[in-house]
Design a protein around this motif. Structure first.
Motif, PDB file in Angstrom:
ATOM      1  N   CYS A 247       0.841  -1.313   0.024  1.00 34.70           N
ATOM      2  CA  CYS A 247       0.040   0.087  -0.076  1.00 34.70           C
ATOM      3  C   CYS A 247       0.822   1.203  -0.122  1.00 34.70           C
ATOM      4  O   CYS A 247       2.035   1.353   0.041  1.00 34.70           O
ATOM      5  CB  CYS A 247      -0.911  -0.025   1.174  1.00 34.70           C
ATOM      6  SG  CYS A 247      -0.071   0.355   2.773  1.00 34.70           S
TER       7      CYS A 247
ATOM      8  N   SER B 286      -6.199  -1.548   3.356  1.00 35.43           N
ATOM      9  CA  SER B 286      -5.185  -2.459   3.157  1.00 35.43           C
ATOM     10  C   SER B 286      -4.946  -3.549   4.310  1.00 35.43           C
ATOM     11  O   SER B 286      -4.580  -4.550   3.875  1.00 35.43           O
ATOM     12  CB  SER B 286      -4.039  -1.877   2.231  1.00 35.43           C
ATOM     13  OG  SER B 286      -3.230  -0.910   3.360  1.00 35.43           O
TER      14      SER B 286
ATOM     15  N   HIS C 180       2.058  -7.140   5.421  1.00 36.11           N
ATOM     16  CA  HIS C 180       1.545  -5.772   4.779  1.00 36.11           C
ATOM     17  C   HIS C 180       2.755  -4.741   4.826  1.00 36.11           C
ATOM     18  O   HIS C 180       3.468  -4.557   5.762  1.00 36.11           O
ATOM     19  CB  HIS C 180       0.547  -5.357   5.681  1.00 36.11           C
ATOM     20  CG  HIS C 180      -0.035  -3.964   5.306  1.00 36.11           C
ATOM     21  ND1 HIS C 180       0.313  -2.691   5.996  1.00 36.11           N
ATOM     22  CD2 HIS C 180      -1.071  -3.467   4.416  1.00 36.11           C
ATOM     23  CE1 HIS C 180      -0.399  -1.784   5.556  1.00 36.11           C
ATOM     24  NE2 HIS C 180      -1.151  -2.332   4.477  1.00 36.11           N
TER      25      HIS C 180
ATOM     26  N   THR D 280      -1.915  -5.451  -4.561  1.00 42.25           N
ATOM     27  CA  THR D 280      -2.071  -3.907  -4.484  1.00 42.25           C
ATOM     28  C   THR D 280      -3.165  -3.316  -5.282  1.00 42.25           C
ATOM     29  O   THR D 280      -3.552  -3.950  -6.129  1.00 42.25           O
ATOM     30  CB  THR D 280      -0.498  -3.437  -4.998  1.00 42.25           C
ATOM     31  OG1 THR D 280      -0.573  -1.855  -4.646  1.00 42.25           O
ATOM     32  CG2 THR D 280      -0.453  -3.225  -6.334  1.00 42.25           C
TER      33      THR D 280
ATOM     34  N   TYR E  17     -11.180  -3.020  -1.991  1.00 44.64           N
ATOM     35  CA  TYR E  17     -10.449  -3.434  -0.847  1.00 44.64           C
ATOM     36  C   TYR E  17     -11.154  -4.713  -0.365  1.00 44.64           C
ATOM     37  O   TYR E  17     -10.261  -5.560  -0.046  1.00 44.64           O
ATOM     38  CB  TYR E  17     -10.311  -2.601   0.207  1.00 44.64           C
ATOM     39  CG  TYR E  17      -9.133  -1.591  -0.283  1.00 44.64           C
ATOM     40  CD1 TYR E  17      -7.665  -1.921   0.108  1.00 44.64           C
ATOM     41  CD2 TYR E  17      -9.264  -0.423  -0.810  1.00 44.64           C
ATOM     42  CE1 TYR E  17      -6.588  -1.036  -0.134  1.00 44.64           C
ATOM     43  CE2 TYR E  17      -8.304   0.563  -1.082  1.00 44.64           C
ATOM     44  CZ  TYR E  17      -6.870   0.238  -0.790  1.00 44.64           C
ATOM     45  OH  TYR E  17      -5.987   1.104  -1.343  1.00 44.64           O
TER      46      TYR E  17
END
Length: 99
Positions: free
Chosen positions: A13, A20, A40, A55, A78
């Motif tokens: 992200c 995210s 992450h 992504t 998302y």
């Protein structure tokens, strides 16, 4: 790459927004029976040992530059995005991981 070969999945992200992080949690839950680590990270700090990078489409070009040879799976939304659903299915059932 076959989904059964994925061992490290990275959510990349930019802004560090909660969306995210929520996606990473969703993927950890969906893949908890698989031998896959979900991380992450910032899009500009993708680890070299990532097998696949997930992504947002707006960050896909930057992710591809930093992902080495790992496939980059880009998504629009998302939670509940079909591209992410296909990736989870490929990891669980075997199948091609596309980018």
């Amino acid at each position: 790459m076959n989904g059964k070969d994925v061992r490290k999945l990275v959510i990349a992200c930019d802004a560090g927004m909660g969306s995210s992080v929520m996606l990473a949690g969703q993927l950890r839950k969906a893949l908890k029976k698989s031998d896959v680590t979900v991380e992450h990270t910032p899009v500009d700090s993708i680890p070299a040992d990532a097998d696949v990078v997930v992504t947002h489409t707006g960050l896909a070009d930057r992710a591809r530059r930093g992902a080495g040879g790992a496939p980059v799976v880009a998504f629009e939304v998302y939670l509940g995005d079909p591209a992410v659903d296909r990736l989870v299915k490929a990891i669980k059932d075997g199948g091609e991981v596309g980018g």
